[in-house]
Design an enzyme around this catalytic site. Structure first.
Site, PDB file in Angstrom:
ATOM      1  N   ASP A  97      -4.708  -6.196   7.020  1.00 32.03           N
ATOM      2  CA  ASP A  97      -4.566  -5.645   5.678  1.00 32.03           C
ATOM      3  C   ASP A  97      -5.974  -5.674   5.062  1.00 32.03           C
ATOM      4  O   ASP A  97      -6.853  -6.408   5.547  1.00 32.03           O
ATOM      5  CB  ASP A  97      -3.593  -6.520   4.873  1.00 32.03           C
ATOM      6  CG  ASP A  97      -3.538  -6.120   3.424  1.00 32.03           C
ATOM      7  OD1 ASP A  97      -3.348  -4.918   3.152  1.00 32.03           O
ATOM      8  OD2 ASP A  97      -3.708  -7.001   2.552  1.00 32.03           O
ATOM      9  N   ASP A 135      -6.957  -5.181   1.107  1.00 36.04           N
ATOM     10  CA  ASP A 135      -7.081  -5.817  -0.214  1.00 36.04           C
ATOM     11  C   ASP A 135      -6.538  -7.250  -0.172  1.00 36.04           C
ATOM     12  O   ASP A 135      -5.344  -7.453   0.038  1.00 36.04           O
ATOM     13  CB  ASP A 135      -6.275  -5.026  -1.270  1.00 36.04           C
ATOM     14  CG  ASP A 135      -6.740  -3.588  -1.411  1.00 36.04           C
ATOM     15  OD1 ASP A 135      -7.957  -3.344  -1.421  1.00 36.04           O
ATOM     16  OD2 ASP A 135      -5.876  -2.693  -1.519  1.00 36.04           O
TER      17      ASP A 135
HETATM   18  C1  BG6 Z   1      -2.467  -2.345  -1.422  1.00 36.02           C
HETATM   19  C2  BG6 Z   1      -2.515  -3.354  -2.554  1.00 36.02           C
HETATM   20  O1  BG6 Z   1      -3.440  -2.670  -0.492  1.00 36.02           O
HETATM   21  O2  BG6 Z   1      -2.708  -1.024  -1.909  1.00 36.02           O
HETATM   22  C3  BG6 Z   1      -1.549  -2.936  -3.658  1.00 36.02           C
HETATM   23  O3  BG6 Z   1      -2.152  -4.627  -2.070  1.00 36.02           O
HETATM   24  C4  BG6 Z   1      -1.867  -1.523  -4.124  1.00 36.02           C
HETATM   25  O4  BG6 Z   1      -1.640  -3.846  -4.721  1.00 36.02           O
HETATM   26  C5  BG6 Z   1      -1.798  -0.576  -2.922  1.00 36.02           C
HETATM   27  O5  BG6 Z   1      -0.948  -1.101  -5.119  1.00 36.02           O
HETATM   28  C6  BG6 Z   1      -2.137   0.871  -3.280  1.00 36.02           C
HETATM   29  O6  BG6 Z   1      -3.506   0.936  -3.598  1.00 36.02           O
HETATM   30  P1  BG6 Z   1      -4.270   2.194  -4.187  1.00 36.02           P
HETATM   31  O7  BG6 Z   1      -5.723   1.840  -3.995  1.00 36.02           O
HETATM   32  O8  BG6 Z   1      -3.880   3.382  -3.359  1.00 36.02           O
HETATM   33  O9  BG6 Z   1      -3.866   2.342  -5.614  1.00 36.02           O
HETATM   34 MG    MG Z   2      -3.288  -7.286   0.591  1.00 37.01          MG
END
Ligand code: BG6
Ligand code: MG
Length: 215
Positions: free
Chosen positions: A7, A9
């Protein structure tokens, strides 16, 4: 195990705190209560599903799709301001060192992220070309806990799900990995309270679990 699917984030990089700050800014503007506990439910969840959770107990829960898309875009603009300021120093030496070591041990490496900003983040921290495959929010129709993002990553690597192990900080991500019939390593918010195969405290602890690939 032949491959590791990370993963992004909250695992490779600390962008989870930027997600929190961006949602908090939107919630404060709307006068909607939001805290870190609610934020933990957004880990691994798509942007629009996250918005539904942020608004669930507010007067904004029944907005039209168009209005919700505007709010999600507003959050994403704030989030992208944080991303624009990122650079390779945002990747910790410990994480980079462990990634390099796992690569040397012979593992294929992929990203499995629900984010549509994943490639931008990887570019910013100097890992634009580092991974063998990237499966992200742009190539899926269902976000975690659905296994789609990890199954796509395995497919891009040309491997079977059983040959992959996932590293996650989201409970939804651990559920997705197990639903994909992959092994799961939990860290951060997911550690200690999920059905993961291993819990770790620090990213480098992966090195104690995944030994060199033989043959
Ligand atoms: C995930 C995060 O990696 O991506 C979530 O953990 C987030 O919190 C999701 O909502 C979508 O991210 P983005 O950057 O497309 O808004
Ligand atoms: Mg994450």
């Amino acid at each position: 195990m032949k491959a590791i699917i990370f993963d992004l984030d909250g695992v490779i990089v600390h962008t989870d705190t930027y997600h929190y700050k961006a949602w908090k800014k939107l919630a404060d503007r709307l006068g909607v209560y939001f805290d870190e506990k609610i934020n933990n439910r957004l880990r691994g969840v798509s942007r629009m599903e996250s918005l539904d959770i942020v608004l669930e107990n507010s007067g904004f829960a029944k907005l039209s799709i168009t209005e919700k898309e505007k709010l999600a875009t507003e959050k994403n603009e704030t989030y992208k301001d944080f991303l624009q300021a990122m650079n390779p120093a945002d990747l910790s030496p410990q994480v980079l060192g462990a990634l390099d070591c796992l690569k040397k041990r012979g593992y294929k490496m992929a990203i499995g992220s629900s984010s549509r900003n994943a490639r931008l983040i990887l570019e910013k921290i100097g890992l634009g070309d580092y991974f063998d495959a990237i499966s992200d929010g742009n190539n899926i129709t269902r976000s975690k806990p659905d296994p789609e993002v990890f199954l796509k990553a395995a497919e891009y690597l040309g491997l079977r799900p059983e040959e992959c192990v996932v590293v996650e900080d989201a409970k939804a991500g651990i559920e997705a990995a197990l639903a994909a019939k992959m092994k799961a390593i939990a860290m951060g918010d997911a550690a200690g309270c999920s059905r993961a195969d291993w819990d770790i405290e620090n990213f480098e602890d992966i090195l104690n679990i995944l030994v060199p690939v033989v043959g």
